[in-house]
Each structure stands twice: as structure tokens, then as C-alpha cells.
Scaffold this active site. Structure first.
Site, mmCIF file in Angstrom:
data_model
loop_
_atom_site.group_PDB
_atom_site.id
_atom_site.type_symbol
_atom_site.label_atom_id
_atom_site.label_comp_id
_atom_site.label_asym_id
_atom_site.label_seq_id
_atom_site.Cartn_x
_atom_site.Cartn_y
_atom_site.Cartn_z
ATOM 1 N N ASP A 20 -4.499 -5.974 -4.094
ATOM 2 C CA ASP A 20 -5.660 -5.200 -3.799
ATOM 3 C C ASP A 20 -6.786 -5.961 -4.801
ATOM 4 O O ASP A 20 -7.286 -5.561 -5.582
ATOM 5 C CB ASP A 20 -5.618 -3.677 -4.528
ATOM 6 C CG ASP A 20 -4.718 -2.926 -3.866
ATOM 7 O OD1 ASP A 20 -5.121 -2.603 -2.637
ATOM 8 O OD2 ASP A 20 -3.627 -2.980 -3.784
ATOM 9 N N HIS A 22 -9.723 -7.391 -3.481
ATOM 10 C CA HIS A 22 -10.615 -6.833 -2.741
ATOM 11 C C HIS A 22 -11.849 -7.833 -2.923
ATOM 12 O O HIS A 22 -13.100 -7.403 -3.348
ATOM 13 C CB HIS A 22 -11.283 -5.708 -3.396
ATOM 14 C CG HIS A 22 -10.340 -4.380 -2.869
ATOM 15 N ND1 HIS A 22 -10.649 -3.823 -1.747
ATOM 16 C CD2 HIS A 22 -9.040 -3.750 -3.458
ATOM 17 C CE1 HIS A 22 -9.480 -2.914 -1.427
ATOM 18 N NE2 HIS A 22 -8.826 -2.933 -2.429
ATOM 19 N N ASP A 60 -4.753 -6.454 0.712
ATOM 20 C CA ASP A 60 -6.203 -6.173 0.579
ATOM 21 C C ASP A 60 -6.727 -7.246 -0.327
ATOM 22 O O ASP A 60 -7.164 -7.254 -1.273
ATOM 23 C CB ASP A 60 -6.117 -4.812 -0.151
ATOM 24 C CG ASP A 60 -6.431 -3.886 0.919
ATOM 25 O OD1 ASP A 60 -6.341 -3.969 1.971
ATOM 26 O OD2 ASP A 60 -6.506 -2.288 0.304
ATOM 27 N N ASN A 128 -4.786 -2.714 4.382
ATOM 28 C CA ASN A 128 -5.663 -1.595 5.379
ATOM 29 C C ASN A 128 -6.981 -2.174 5.303
ATOM 30 O O ASN A 128 -7.806 -1.863 6.449
ATOM 31 C CB ASN A 128 -5.549 -0.040 4.952
ATOM 32 C CG ASN A 128 -6.192 0.211 3.626
ATOM 33 O OD1 ASN A 128 -5.541 -0.643 2.630
ATOM 34 N ND2 ASN A 128 -6.891 1.066 3.473
ATOM 35 N N HIS A 129 -7.465 -2.749 4.681
ATOM 36 C CA HIS A 129 -8.868 -3.348 4.654
ATOM 37 C C HIS A 129 -8.843 -4.442 5.305
ATOM 38 O O HIS A 129 -9.989 -4.961 6.043
ATOM 39 C CB HIS A 129 -9.533 -3.673 3.177
ATOM 40 C CG HIS A 129 -10.108 -2.390 2.268
ATOM 41 N ND1 HIS A 129 -11.394 -2.045 2.201
ATOM 42 C CD2 HIS A 129 -9.217 -1.424 1.690
ATOM 43 C CE1 HIS A 129 -11.456 -1.056 1.546
ATOM 44 N NE2 HIS A 129 -10.178 -0.475 1.235
ATOM 45 N N HIS A 217 2.464 -2.002 1.550
ATOM 46 C CA HIS A 217 1.020 -1.460 1.133
ATOM 47 C C HIS A 217 0.842 -0.241 1.980
ATOM 48 O O HIS A 217 0.361 -0.171 3.178
ATOM 49 C CB HIS A 217 0.027 -2.423 1.747
ATOM 50 C CG HIS A 217 -1.377 -2.224 1.246
ATOM 51 N ND1 HIS A 217 -1.914 -3.045 0.165
ATOM 52 C CD2 HIS A 217 -2.291 -1.721 1.747
ATOM 53 C CE1 HIS A 217 -3.154 -2.558 0.156
ATOM 54 N NE2 HIS A 217 -3.466 -1.941 1.226
ATOM 55 N N HIS A 245 -1.964 -0.905 -2.452
ATOM 56 C CA HIS A 245 -2.726 0.036 -1.968
ATOM 57 C C HIS A 245 -3.213 1.167 -3.001
ATOM 58 O O HIS A 245 -4.390 1.513 -2.908
ATOM 59 C CB HIS A 245 -2.135 0.742 -0.563
ATOM 60 C CG HIS A 245 -3.004 1.959 0.101
ATOM 61 N ND1 HIS A 245 -4.270 1.368 0.381
ATOM 62 C CD2 HIS A 245 -3.058 3.308 0.005
ATOM 63 C CE1 HIS A 245 -4.825 2.316 0.937
ATOM 64 N NE2 HIS A 245 -4.339 3.461 0.812
ATOM 65 N N HIS A 247 -4.728 2.207 -6.385
ATOM 66 C CA HIS A 247 -5.588 1.267 -7.450
ATOM 67 C C HIS A 247 -5.274 1.590 -8.706
ATOM 68 O O HIS A 247 -5.505 0.703 -9.526
ATOM 69 C CB HIS A 247 -7.113 1.503 -6.957
ATOM 70 C CG HIS A 247 -7.317 0.785 -5.943
ATOM 71 N ND1 HIS A 247 -8.769 0.353 -5.819
ATOM 72 C CD2 HIS A 247 -6.760 0.331 -4.760
ATOM 73 C CE1 HIS A 247 -8.806 -0.387 -4.492
ATOM 74 N NE2 HIS A 247 -7.711 -0.381 -3.912
#
Length: 682
Positions: A20, A22, A60, A128-129, A217, A245, A247
Site C-alpha cells: 500500500d 499509494h 496498491d 483494489n486501487h 490484498h 489492503h 493500512h
């Protein structure tokens, strides 16, 4: 360092674990725009410094499904800087790579490509992002995979069953089986686990000698009856699960006493929400595997922006003020000012001696004003700290405790105001709100054609991925399918039609057919969007615009005009050239016009189903910094399922004993492979 050198022998895998990241989160923010990029640079630099064998990312990597050009450029630059070089790779891949990387045009690990010089391979599943979308099922990771910078694995193309074939690695005498599963809607994956449609293949030979590592995830904490994946669903032969996933950083491995494996949750490397789970200190993990033993070392991230959160309940300060106290609002504001100042002073003390930590921290003060208190102007309050915090617009957050609902069996009342409260909507998805709405409303406003799951998914695509046609396409698709079903049933009266529609709708709930219909409708919406965005408005204009599509005949050039001759005063522009009075050229994007028909189910059944033609009267000029790839409207035929290699067996067998030791501190002088006494699995 001397301890590390003695441990990192030719039989020890060294793996850097992160999830993650991002990339691109708030990249247009003047203060926080570079936070995700700085942290990725630190993570990759840490991998190079520790001379790891490979990097494992748990999904992610990107925050947006369609990353900006700046985001992709920064990511590619850093991967090329740290992951390419002359350092030799000390482990081998033993499995069939055409099965492990079956979605790539280059189905082999990047460091074995003769045209590339990779020093640190990076393996990643999607989240998922940055999940695959569109008719061809591509995601941003596929761009990095095609360029040879990242090995994208764990992509399941089937919605009916999942068969995970591990990447088998060997370094010296240590054998590692790497499993991966990219993000899948939790409800669907939950149902597949319940129906025994998820299989994890294992090598037939020497099963007890392999260390089994699994990257996933999904939701780990329970958000609903089926909106998460219980750890008990996973096979018990696994040794370590890297859970993405979620955080909150819970990187210290926890043991599942039922399945007897360990779970590590590295958490995100950048705070994407001002919630308590993001306030924990961010870490990445350095995993060492030797034989069947492992050790996980926590590595704190120094470039992460500090985040402090505190809760204040005004009802607990009865000695200072009550709702009836004169000028109580000013006293509440003074209390909040003191609390924010305390958090800023604490941040300043922690930042001493850490030059890589950003100067301005994130501050969140959650104020519970239940009991009759009034709120004050948060924007005016935030101006006092505009030069000291990174989030001056949302420092103070007012909330109120949810009151107990009265049980009334005769009618269902929905407090729609409470749904908009932050306490109820924090972390709630659009799909969950749709289900909550239809579960509480009266029967007269329930859906007739669509299911709550289908409407929620279409709305999720509209909100998260800007697919404006998703809802319309889903309704049109379901309308056509329902019409064909009614015609086959030969129903005639309106009452029979309503009954048959309800039965047909209920028969598809929570089934694979429902998932396939939603996927097909969303794919159609994306295909129509691509047709709209890439089709020239006129043959004249096709000579002036540079088109990247090789579909359809192109008009022969009438003059030798180039791109530079385009101007606002050019004659014959677009469809207005044929009119006697020229239309003024519109700036920016043109709005799509489509005919909308309001008709009942009975009228739709009796009339012939026709799709309204969508035409664009003006040229759609995309002046954003995101590149939109051209995709064909037709869906590609499904790939034949790859035959499983004879090396694997899906039956779980008993394991031999293994030792586990963990390094909870940053500096440890003990031998991490000297674990507790051997234990046997049942």
C-alpha cells in the site's frame, strides 16, 4: 552489520516486504504532493542498501486506477535507478513461468530477460486501487511489467474459480514457494472460498521442504457478513501470509492458532485518511528465510509525515464548562487550541534528529459535542495553524454519538441525516451505502430490474473510476435481458410480468451469473467511452488531428496542411462548416448528449429494444495530463485455462516441523534463526 553479514549466507533469502505505497496520493497538494514519492525512494534505497534478493509488494502501488503521467514517470525513474544494475541474482526460478506470468506478453521473470540488466527483481500483486479494468483487463502494473521493471503475478482471470500456481524459487538449499492473489471483490472471493472454488497448488516432490509465502490484498477486519476474508479460509500448509489492503501497521507476525501459520500486516507507507489506524508508526519488513525458519526485522520509515490524532469529549469537561455556560463556544475553542498545540509540540520533539521527516505534521482533533454543545467555525480556527500543519483545512472534526434507535416493528424509519455523519460514513464504501439504503426503505421504492449488488458496483465504478456510462449500460443490459426472458416465458398480463421479473431478479442474487452481468455491462460502458473519445467528428478534422487508432479508413488528405495550421479562425471546422452561420468554437470538453426515455417495464417489454445512438457534435479534446489508451470495443475471447504443471498437487499434506523467530526491536544481537523448539502440525 557484522551480525547481518554472518547470517546472509548462500542459503538465506532476503526479501523486502512493503504494501500500500499509494503512489500519486494528493500529488497536486502543495505540501503533501511528494510524500508518496519520497517514501518509495526510501523503500527502494533500503532494498539496495540491504542487498536483498527481491522486493515483494502487497498491492496498491498506485493510488489511482489511471495514474498521471507524472506519477508513472517518477515510479519508472526510481525503479530504473535502484532495481537495474550489474549485481548478480543468486536464486533460480524452478516453476513454469508461462503459468506464473500468464497475463504478460513476456511470460518470464525480468532478470532472465537477455535485453535487461536487473539487480533487484520486484514482484507485486495488484490492489483494489490499481486493479485491472477494461475489456483487456489491464492495470498500471501491466505497464511496468511490459517495460521489464516489475513482475506482476497473482492475476486471476476467471470469476468462477481460482487456481493459484506458486512461483518456485531456490537459493542454495532453501526452497521458497511464493503464492499471490491480487485484489478481488471481497463478497465474491468469500463465496468462492465457501464453495471450495479456490485451490492452491503445491509441488508434488518434497512438499515438506518448501517455505510457503502468500501475498494477499483483501479486507482482514470484518466490514460485513461477507465483506472480508477470514484467516481460517486459507490453507494450513502456509508458513507466512503478507496481508495487504489494511493500512494499520501490524508488521510483527501474529500466529493463527487454528491454521498454525503467521500473518504480517505491513500497513500503508503513506497516510491516506485521518483515522486512528493511520497514526501508528509506519514500517517495512526485511524477511530472512533459511530452510523452514524465518526472521522478520522491522525497519521504520523516516520519510513518512508525522500524524497525531486525539479525541476530545466535551461532556468530560464539566468542571470547565457546560452547554449553559456563557460564551461556552469560545471556551471550547480555547480547549481545542490547547490540544492542537500539545500535539504540535510532541511532533517537534519527535522530529529532532530526523532530518528526513517532513517539517509539517498531520494533526486531527476529533471533538464529540454530544449533550447540547454547539460547534465553532473550523475554517477560522484552522487559520491559526496554517503555517504549522500539513492539513490546515481539516484539523478539527466534530462528531456526535449515535443515539439508540427505537424498535418499531410496524414501519421502518431511516434517519438519512445520520448516514451523512462522519461517524457512520468513515470507511464506508458506496456499495455499502446502496445496500444500506435499500435494506431500510419501504417496498414501493425497491429495485425492479437491478440487484442491490449490481447497482452498488455500477455506482462504485462511477464514483471511483469516473465511468459515467456504467449505470446506464447496466440498466440497458438488464432491460434487454429481461425482455428476452419474458418473451421466452410468453407472459402477457401486467401482473404476470411483474411476478416473473421479480422471480428472475431474485434467481440471480449472489450468483456467478450476477457477477458476469455486472462485468459485461461495465466493459460495455468503457468500450463506449473509448469509442466516444477516439472517434473524429468529421473527415475534414481527421487531417488536422493526430489519431493513434489504426481502426477504420482514414480520409485522404485534401491539402498538405499540418498540425500547425490549426487555428480558431480556420474555416470548415467540425460539423459547423456546412452551416450558413459558423458556430462559436467551444473551449474545453464538450458535454455528451444522449436521448433519455422514461418508460415503464410494460412499455419497454412491448416496444422494440433499441439503443439510442450516441453522437458527438464536437471534437472532444482531452487536455488533462492522463493518457487514455485506445481499446477495441469488442471483448477479446477468453483465454483457455492453462494446464497445471505436473509439478504441483492441490492436496494439502502434513508438514514437518519448523522454527520461527521474530525481531521486534530495530537492533537485535541474537541469532534470528535460533527459534523455539520444533513443533509438529496436526
Amino acid at each position: 552489520m557484522s551480525l547481518d553479514n554472518t547470517l546472509d549466507d548462500e542459503d538465506t533469502f532476503k526479501i523486502l516486504i512493503a504494501t500500500d505505497i499509494h503512489l500519486g496520493y494528493l500529488e497536486k497538494d502543495a505540501i503533501r504532493g511528494n510524500d508518496s514519492y519520497n517514501t518509495l525512494d526510501e523503500i527502494l534505497k533500503c532494498a539496495k542498501t540491504n542487498e536483498v534478493d527481491f522486493i515483494l509488494l502487497g498491492g496498491d502501488l498506485f493510488h489511482e486506477n489511471k495514474p498521471s503521467r507524472r506519477c508513472l514517470h517518477n515510479c519508472i525513474t526510481m525503479l530504473r535507478k535502484y532495481c537495474m544494475g550489474d549485481t548478480p541474482i543468486h536464486f533460480d526460478i524452478l516453476s513454469d513461468q508461462t503459468v506464473n506470468f500468464n497475463t504478460s506478453k513476456f511470460p518470464w521473470v525480468n532478470y532472465q530477460d537477455e535485453n535487461l540488466n536487473i539487480s533487484i527483481p520486484a514482484f507485486s500483486i495488484h490492489g483494489n486501487h490499481d486493479d485491472p479494468t477494461g475489456a483487456e483487463g489491464l492495470c498500471a502494473l501491466d505497464l511496468l511489467s511490459a517495460s521489464g521493471l516489475v513482475n506482476h503475478f497473482g492475476h486471476s482471470q476467471s470469476v468462477e474459480s481460482i487456481e493459484m500456481s506458486p512461483i518456485l524459487m531456490q537459493k542454495g538449499n532453501t526452497k521458497l514457494a511464493l503464492f499471490g492473489l491480487g485484489s478481488i471483490p471481497d463478497e465474491r472471493l468469500y463465496r468462492m472460498f465457501v464453495n471450495n472454488q479456490v485451490t492452491m497448488l503445491r509441488p508434488k516432490e518434497d512438499q515438506d521442504e518448501w517455505f510457503n509465502l502468500f501475498a494477499i490484498h483483501q479486507n482482514r477486519s470484518k466490514h460485513g457478513p461477507t465483506n472480508y476474508i477470514p484467516e481460517q479460509f486459507l490453507d494450513d500448509f502456509l508458513d507466512l501470509v503478507v496481508w495487504g489492503h489494511e493500512h494499520e501497521c501490524l508488521i510483527a507476525p501474529s500466529r493463527n492458532e487454528q491454521q498454525l501459520f503467521y500473518v504480517t500486516q505491513p500497513g500503508s507507507s503513506v497516510a491516506t485518511s485521518l483515522s486512528p489506524g493511520e497514526a501508528t508508526k509506519k514500517h517495512i519488513g526485511l524477511l530472512r528465510v533459511k530452510g523452514r525458519k524465518m526472521n522478520l526485522q522491522k525497519i521504520p520509515l523516516k520519510t513518512v509525515r508525522q500524524f497525531f490524532i486525539q479525541d476530545v469529549v466535551l461532556g468530560d469537561y464539566q468542571d470547565l464548562f457546560t452547554p449553559d455556560t456563557p460564551q461556552v463556544t469560545k471556551k471550547v475553542e480555547s480547549l481545542c487550541y490547547a490540544k492542537v498545540t500539545e500535539m504540535l509540540e510532541e511532533a517537534e520533539r519527535e522530529r529532532l534528529g530526523c532530518p528526513l521527516t517532513p517539517e509539517k505534521p498531520l494533526i486531527r482533533l476529533r471533538v464529540d459535542y454530544s449533550g447540547g454543545f454547539d460547534t465553532f467555525h473550523t475554517s477560522r480556527f484552522s487559520q491559526k495553524f496554517v503555517d504549522r500543519v500539513a492539513n490546515p483545512k481539516d484539523i478539527v472534526h466534530f462528531l456526535r454519538r449515535r443515539e439508540q434507535k427505537e424498535d418499531n416493528k410496524d414501519e421502518v424509519k431511516v434517519d438519512y441525516g445520520s448516514l451523512s455523519k462522519i461517524t457512520a460514513a468513515e470507511g464506508l464504501r458506496v456499495e455499502d451505502l446502496v445496500k444500506q439504503y435499500f435494506a431500510a426503505t419501504e417496498q414501493t421504492v425497491q429495485l425492479s430490474l437491478l440487484t442491490e449488488h449490481g447497482m452498488g458496483k455500477a455506482l462504485q465504478e462511477f464514483v471511483d473510476k469516473d465511468e459515467k456510462d456504467a449505470i446506464e449500460e447496466l440498466i440497458t443490459y438488464q432491460l434487454d435481458k429481461t425482455q428476452r426472458h419474458l418473451q421466452a416465458r410468453a407472459v402477457t398480463t401486467e401482473q404476470e410480468i411483474d411476478t416473473e421479473i421479480q422471480r428472475f431478479r431474485d434467481s440471480k442474487k449472489n450468483t456467478t451469473e450476477e457477477d458476469n452481468e455486472i462485468k459485461e455491462a461495465i466493459s460495455r460502458a468503457k468500450a463506449h467511452r473509448m469509442e466516444q473519445g477516439n472517434e473524429p467528428a468529421d473527415a475534414d478534422l481527421s487531417n488536422e488531428l493526430a489519431l493513434d487508432s489504426d481502426e477504420g479508413p482514414s480520409a485522404p488528405p485534401t491539402r498538405g496542411r499540418g498540425r500547425g495550421s490549426r487555428g480558431r479562425g480556420t474555416r470548415g471546422r467540425g460539423r459547423g462548416a456546412a452551416a450558413s452561420e459558423p458556430k462559436p468554437a467551444s473551449r474545453g470538453r464538450s458535454q455528451k448528449s444522449s436521448s433519455t426515455q422514461n418508460r415503464s417495464i410494460m412499455q419497454a417489454f412491448q416496444a422494440t429494444s433499441q439503443r439510442s445512438s450516441r453522437t458527438s457534435d464536437e471534437v472532444i479534446i482531452d487536455d488533462s495530463d492522463e493518457e487514455m489508451p485506445l481499446m477495441k470495443a469488442t471483448r477479446p475471447p477468453p483465454r483457455p485455462a492453462a494446464a497445471s504443471s505436473s509439478k504441483y498437487s492441490s492436496q494439502s499434506q502434513s508438514q514437518s516441523s519448523k522454527g520461527v523467530a521474530f525481531d521486534d526491536s530495530d537492533d537485535e544481537d541474537e541469532d534470528p534463526f535460533k527459534g523455539p523448539s520444533h513443533r509438529s502440525r496436526r
